[in-house]
Design an enzyme around this catalytic site. Structure first.
Site, PDB file in Angstrom:
ATOM      1  N   CYS A 150     -11.207   2.612  -0.214  1.00  0.00           N
ATOM      2  CA  CYS A 150      -9.798   2.904   0.064  1.00  0.00           C
ATOM      3  C   CYS A 150      -9.473   2.080   1.302  1.00  0.00           C
ATOM      4  O   CYS A 150     -10.260   2.069   2.267  1.00  0.00           O
ATOM      5  CB  CYS A 150      -9.630   4.395   0.331  1.00  0.00           C
ATOM      6  SG  CYS A 150      -8.011   4.823   1.029  1.00  0.00           S
ATOM      7  N   THR A 151      -8.346   1.412   1.270  1.00  0.00           N
ATOM      8  CA  THR A 151      -8.051   0.475   2.368  1.00  0.00           C
ATOM      9  C   THR A 151      -7.730   1.186   3.683  1.00  0.00           C
ATOM     10  O   THR A 151      -7.705   0.552   4.735  1.00  0.00           O
ATOM     11  CB  THR A 151      -6.892  -0.456   1.973  1.00  0.00           C
ATOM     12  OG1 THR A 151      -5.767   0.348   1.565  1.00  0.00           O
ATOM     13  CG2 THR A 151      -7.305  -1.376   0.848  1.00  0.00           C
ATOM     14  N   HIS A 152      -7.503   2.496   3.630  1.00  0.00           N
ATOM     15  CA  HIS A 152      -7.311   3.239   4.885  1.00  0.00           C
ATOM     16  C   HIS A 152      -8.618   3.379   5.667  1.00  0.00           C
ATOM     17  O   HIS A 152      -8.605   3.562   6.872  1.00  0.00           O
ATOM     18  CB  HIS A 152      -6.789   4.653   4.605  1.00  0.00           C
ATOM     19  CG  HIS A 152      -5.307   4.736   4.348  1.00  0.00           C
ATOM     20  ND1 HIS A 152      -4.722   4.285   3.197  1.00  0.00           N
ATOM     21  CD2 HIS A 152      -4.293   5.218   5.116  1.00  0.00           C
ATOM     22  CE1 HIS A 152      -3.416   4.507   3.247  1.00  0.00           C
ATOM     23  NE2 HIS A 152      -3.127   5.065   4.403  1.00  0.00           N
ATOM     24  N   GLU A 212      -3.789   7.839   8.674  1.00  0.00           N
ATOM     25  CA  GLU A 212      -2.344   7.733   8.952  1.00  0.00           C
ATOM     26  C   GLU A 212      -2.017   8.272  10.347  1.00  0.00           C
ATOM     27  O   GLU A 212      -1.157   7.745  11.043  1.00  0.00           O
ATOM     28  CB  GLU A 212      -1.529   8.502   7.903  1.00  0.00           C
ATOM     29  CG  GLU A 212      -1.491   7.868   6.523  1.00  0.00           C
ATOM     30  CD  GLU A 212      -0.583   6.641   6.425  1.00  0.00           C
ATOM     31  OE1 GLU A 212       0.488   6.618   7.057  1.00  0.00           O
ATOM     32  OE2 GLU A 212      -0.968   5.696   5.699  1.00  0.00           O
ATOM     33  N   TYR A 243      -1.092   8.356  -2.685  1.00  0.00           N
ATOM     34  CA  TYR A 243      -1.261   7.987  -4.090  1.00  0.00           C
ATOM     35  C   TYR A 243      -2.481   8.669  -4.701  1.00  0.00           C
ATOM     36  O   TYR A 243      -2.551   8.839  -5.910  1.00  0.00           O
ATOM     37  CB  TYR A 243      -1.409   6.461  -4.213  1.00  0.00           C
ATOM     38  CG  TYR A 243      -0.096   5.705  -4.288  1.00  0.00           C
ATOM     39  CD1 TYR A 243       1.132   6.327  -4.074  1.00  0.00           C
ATOM     40  CD2 TYR A 243      -0.096   4.341  -4.593  1.00  0.00           C
ATOM     41  CE1 TYR A 243       2.323   5.624  -4.150  1.00  0.00           C
ATOM     42  CE2 TYR A 243       1.085   3.621  -4.675  1.00  0.00           C
ATOM     43  CZ  TYR A 243       2.293   4.259  -4.460  1.00  0.00           C
ATOM     44  OH  TYR A 243       3.457   3.550  -4.544  1.00  0.00           O
ATOM     45  N   GLY A 244      -3.433   9.036  -3.844  1.00  0.00           N
ATOM     46  CA  GLY A 244      -4.652   9.689  -4.335  1.00  0.00           C
ATOM     47  C   GLY A 244      -4.391  11.030  -5.000  1.00  0.00           C
ATOM     48  O   GLY A 244      -5.236  11.538  -5.730  1.00  0.00           O
ATOM     49  N   ASP A 258       0.867  -1.198   0.000  1.00  0.00           N
ATOM     50  CA  ASP A 258       0.000   0.000   0.000  1.00  0.00           C
ATOM     51  C   ASP A 258       0.899   1.242   0.000  1.00  0.00           C
ATOM     52  O   ASP A 258       2.118   1.140   0.164  1.00  0.00           O
ATOM     53  CB  ASP A 258      -0.927   0.002   1.221  1.00  0.00           C
ATOM     54  CG  ASP A 258      -1.927   1.160   1.201  1.00  0.00           C
ATOM     55  OD1 ASP A 258      -2.306   1.612   0.102  1.00  0.00           O
ATOM     56  OD2 ASP A 258      -2.336   1.620   2.285  1.00  0.00           O
ATOM     57  N   SER A 259       0.267   2.396  -0.132  1.00  0.00           N
ATOM     58  CA  SER A 259       1.031   3.646  -0.059  1.00  0.00           C
ATOM     59  C   SER A 259       1.329   4.012   1.388  1.00  0.00           C
ATOM     60  O   SER A 259       2.202   4.841   1.641  1.00  0.00           O
ATOM     61  CB  SER A 259       0.206   4.777  -0.680  1.00  0.00           C
ATOM     62  OG  SER A 259      -1.036   4.856   0.000  1.00  0.00           O
ATOM     63  N   CYS A 305      -4.356  -1.557  -2.086  1.00  0.00           N
ATOM     64  CA  CYS A 305      -4.560  -0.124  -2.305  1.00  0.00           C
ATOM     65  C   CYS A 305      -5.472   0.016  -3.516  1.00  0.00           C
ATOM     66  O   CYS A 305      -5.099  -0.419  -4.616  1.00  0.00           O
ATOM     67  CB  CYS A 305      -3.214   0.548  -2.573  1.00  0.00           C
ATOM     68  SG  CYS A 305      -3.333   2.280  -3.029  1.00  0.00           S
ATOM     69  N   ASN A 306      -6.643   0.570  -3.313  1.00  0.00           N
ATOM     70  CA  ASN A 306      -7.581   0.732  -4.434  1.00  0.00           C
ATOM     71  C   ASN A 306      -7.012   1.663  -5.494  1.00  0.00           C
ATOM     72  O   ASN A 306      -7.136   1.420  -6.684  1.00  0.00           O
ATOM     73  CB  ASN A 306      -8.900   1.335  -3.942  1.00  0.00           C
ATOM     74  CG  ASN A 306      -9.681   0.397  -3.052  1.00  0.00           C
ATOM     75  OD1 ASN A 306     -10.631  -0.234  -3.489  1.00  0.00           O
ATOM     76  ND2 ASN A 306      -9.292   0.290  -1.796  1.00  0.00           N
ATOM     77  N   THR A 307      -6.377   2.745  -5.040  1.00  0.00           N
ATOM     78  CA  THR A 307      -5.872   3.758  -5.965  1.00  0.00           C
ATOM     79  C   THR A 307      -4.832   3.149  -6.905  1.00  0.00           C
ATOM     80  O   THR A 307      -4.844   3.393  -8.111  1.00  0.00           O
ATOM     81  CB  THR A 307      -5.263   4.932  -5.170  1.00  0.00           C
ATOM     82  OG1 THR A 307      -6.192   5.309  -4.155  1.00  0.00           O
ATOM     83  CG2 THR A 307      -4.962   6.113  -6.052  1.00  0.00           C
TER      84      THR A 307
HETATM   85  N1  DGL Z   1      -4.936   2.812   0.803  1.00  0.00           N
HETATM   86  C1  DGL Z   1      -4.918   3.544  -0.448  1.00  0.00           C
HETATM   87  C2  DGL Z   1      -6.157   3.190  -1.253  1.00  0.00           C
HETATM   88  O1  DGL Z   1      -6.766   2.170  -0.984  1.00  0.00           O
HETATM   89  C3  DGL Z   1      -4.665   4.955  -0.098  1.00  0.00           C
HETATM   90  C4  DGL Z   1      -4.469   5.870  -1.199  1.00  0.00           C
HETATM   91  C5  DGL Z   1      -3.572   7.057  -1.047  1.00  0.00           C
HETATM   92  O2  DGL Z   1      -2.386   6.883  -0.783  1.00  0.00           O
HETATM   93  O3  DGL Z   1      -4.075   8.157  -1.350  1.00  0.00           O
HETATM   94  O4  DGL Z   1      -6.555   3.840  -2.184  1.00  0.00           O
END
Ligand code: DGL
Length: 276
Positions: free
Chosen positions: A186-188, A154, A44-45, A12-13, A76-78
């Site tokens: 988003c996994t966060h 975060e 990453y968004g 993930d990011s 990470c979805n993004t």
């Molecule tokens: N966990 C990432 C996701 O699922 C976070 C994206 C990010 O870094 O903006 O999209």
């Protein structure tokens, strides 16, 4: 069959992928998890597609050279909405991606009103348009790409909790439509569930992809005859995560945070493997 337990790379990011790693750990406690976070590239968004693709592929390739893995999970979805074909073209190892759970949400909603919470990048991607067209064309789907949510998630690592009033404000567009189901795209966001629930108590279903990803990883390991040899972490001596690697500095408090999630970590590495 090799004697070592299977190793699953979770990428993930930032720390959001730990919400997926926790599901994998519950399903396969004997699997060794190698967590890789490109926190030097976070969020990453806000990044262009090509940057996400390049960073994600090169970090994962560098990891695999040091630690062979049996399955790669892009938690990470993004990243998943753009990187999967590129990564699959570069490795033989099965790659599992995570995409917003539109299909299960459309099966659960009663009033046919769905909210999709995702990053600013994911809400705009054609991948999401297609998922909505294919699985929820009879639903009113409201997308919300608020850049603050990943940052609030975060900050949980250092013990800082989100301000409930700000969360309520952020959720207002979904509240106004009266959605009964929300996709955590988003996994966060599963990490923020207590505050999200508080802001929208009438939502009946909060849908994320963690359990489905864990089942897919289990299927792939079974298929490759690589199921865990033990029910518990074995050689990891009680740890759920073997190594957590961060491309930037490891966030302060990460060990205690993971302990609180029921995911003790054996080893944490910063500035790994030299990408900035
Ligand atoms: N966990 C990432 C996701 O699922 C976070 C994206 C990010 O870094 O903006 O999209």
């Amino acid at each position: 069959m090799s004697k070592r337990n299977p190793r699953v790379l979770v990428f993930d990011s930032g720390v959001g992928g730990f919400s997926v790693a926790a599901c994998i750990h519950r399903t396969l406690p004997g699997a060794e998890l190698l967590y890789v976070a490109d926190n030097a590239g976070f969020p990453y968004g806000d990044q262009p597609e090509q940057v996400v693709i390049a960073r994600c592929c090169s970090l994962i390739e560098a990891c695999l050279q040091e630690k062979p893995c049996d399955v790669i999970v892009i938690a990470c979805n993004t990243a998943s909405t753009v990187v999967l074909p590129h990564l699959r073209a570069r490795t033989e190892i099965p790659v599992v991606g995570v995409v917003p759970a539109i299909k299960p949400a459309s099966q659960r909603t009663v009033n046919r009103k769905i909210g999709v919470l995702a990053t600013p990048a994911t809400v705009k991607r054609p991948y999401l348009d297609k998922l909505i067209r294919d699985f929820a064309s009879d639903c009113e789907v409201v997308r919300l790409g608020d850049p603050n949510l990943v940052r609030w998630a975060e900050e949980l690592v250092s013990g800082r909790e989100p301000n409930q009033h700000q969360v309520n404000e952020a959720m207002r567009p979904l509240q106004q439509i009266g959605v009964d189901t929300v996709v955590l795209g988003c996994t966060h966001y599963p990490l923020l569930l207590p505050w999200l629930r508080e802001s929208m108590p009438d939502v009946a279903s909060w849908v994320d992809s963690g359990e489905a990803i864990a089942r897919r990883v289990e299927y792939l390991l079974k298929h490759a005859d690589r199921m865990p040899l033990l029910d518990g972490p074995g050689e990891l001596s009680g740890a759920a995560v073997g190594t957590a690697c961060f491309s930037g500095p490891a966030p302060a408090g990460i060990e205690r945070f993971l302990e609180g999630m029921g995911m003790p970590v054996a080893d944490v590495k910063s500035h790994w493997p030299g990408l900035k």
